[in-house]
Write a protein that holds these residues in place. Sequence first.
Motif, mmCIF file in Angstrom:
data_model
loop_
_atom_site.group_PDB
_atom_site.id
_atom_site.type_symbol
_atom_site.label_atom_id
_atom_site.label_comp_id
_atom_site.label_asym_id
_atom_site.label_seq_id
_atom_site.Cartn_x
_atom_site.Cartn_y
_atom_site.Cartn_z
ATOM 1 N N GLU A 35 -89.438 -13.583 -3.315
ATOM 2 C CA GLU A 35 -89.761 -14.312 -2.085
ATOM 3 C C GLU A 35 -89.028 -13.715 -0.894
ATOM 4 O O GLU A 35 -89.579 -13.580 0.202
ATOM 5 N N HIS A 36 -87.771 -13.351 -1.091
ATOM 6 C CA HIS A 36 -86.987 -12.722 -0.026
ATOM 7 C C HIS A 36 -87.576 -11.368 0.355
ATOM 8 O O HIS A 36 -87.680 -11.039 1.543
ATOM 9 N N LEU A 37 -87.984 -10.598 -0.642
ATOM 10 C CA LEU A 37 -88.575 -9.294 -0.370
ATOM 11 C C LEU A 37 -89.874 -9.439 0.411
ATOM 12 O O LEU A 37 -90.136 -8.666 1.359
ATOM 13 N N ASP A 38 -90.685 -10.405 0.037
ATOM 14 C CA ASP A 38 -91.924 -10.659 0.778
ATOM 15 C C ASP A 38 -91.626 -10.986 2.238
ATOM 16 O O ASP A 38 -92.293 -10.487 3.157
ATOM 17 N N ARG A 39 -90.614 -11.801 2.451
ATOM 18 C CA ARG A 39 -90.261 -12.189 3.815
ATOM 19 C C ARG A 39 -89.732 -10.993 4.615
ATOM 20 O O ARG A 39 -90.098 -10.809 5.774
ATOM 21 N N LEU A 40 -88.875 -10.196 3.988
ATOM 22 C CA LEU A 40 -88.369 -8.995 4.661
ATOM 23 C C LEU A 40 -89.520 -8.073 5.074
ATOM 24 O O LEU A 40 -89.529 -7.532 6.187
ATOM 25 N N GLU A 41 -90.451 -7.906 4.151
ATOM 26 C CA GLU A 41 -91.568 -7.006 4.419
ATOM 27 C C GLU A 41 -92.440 -7.533 5.561
ATOM 28 O O GLU A 41 -92.809 -6.778 6.462
#
Length: 292
Positions: A35-41
């Motif tokens: 979820e964090h990676l999706d948000r960063l992207e």
Amino acid sequence: MQSSTLLTLSAKGIIPRVDYAIFADTGWEPKAVYEHLDRLEEEIAAPAGIPVLRVSAGNIRNDALNPDHRFASMPLHILNQDGRPGMTRRQCTGEYKIKPIKKKVRELLGYPYPNRIPKHVFVEQWVGISTDEFHRAKDADVKYMRNRHPLLDMSWSRADCVRYLTSLGLADTPKSSCLGCPFHGNAQWRQIRDTSPSEWTDVVEFDAAIRQGNARANVTGNKLLGEAFLHRSRVPLSQAPIDHVTSAERAALRISADEADVLENGLEDGCSPWACRGDADALTPDDFGLAT
């Protein structure tokens, strides 16, 4: 934390813009990490025109339980037949993180394996290592990758990274490590148990399934001479003392205050491809009673 800081600093123009960001996915990260990676992207990288490339060598959980798959061992806690504690070698970081990153880098350079890369062709690779872990900063082991550590150049500590991400609403940046990493501390195990029942069930089931080592080793006759566990106490995860460690337990385990901190909080920051916090590589098969 450090890698997220590095990407964000680049996206915000505080340091030069990187061409790519690469995330090595073991296939068994906590839901919070994805979820964090999706948000960063979506919120940080994409607006700055930075592609986030996700690379993988497979699913480490499934591979460990697949008797037909060659498995790079996780650093499991071992209880030998004579009662002595030990640990299996850590090969997972190299197999599931470093190799797929190198493969992607070669492709980006235009020289996929087994093509030879000319001496003048290389990538400058930025690694998220802060001042409190400067001793982990190392040169790359291949000529086509040259490591650089911008956080060290800026004299940023982990605390600086936390403050910066907090100012951008990213205070909840999670550690990146496998859901069932044996280097987890009690706090991480409690976090999984208390906030994600499905993930807790997953790791408890996996812990029980690897009691005799990975499936491939058992099929080929290289059985573990002892029992394997995810928790440092070397008891089933469902029964492990993850809520607290009493002074009596510490005395029985003969561990120092620093070791007790690791038992509670795990190894700092999780598992970085280029600076894994685990120290199990120094062990040899003889150290933990594996069959030869």
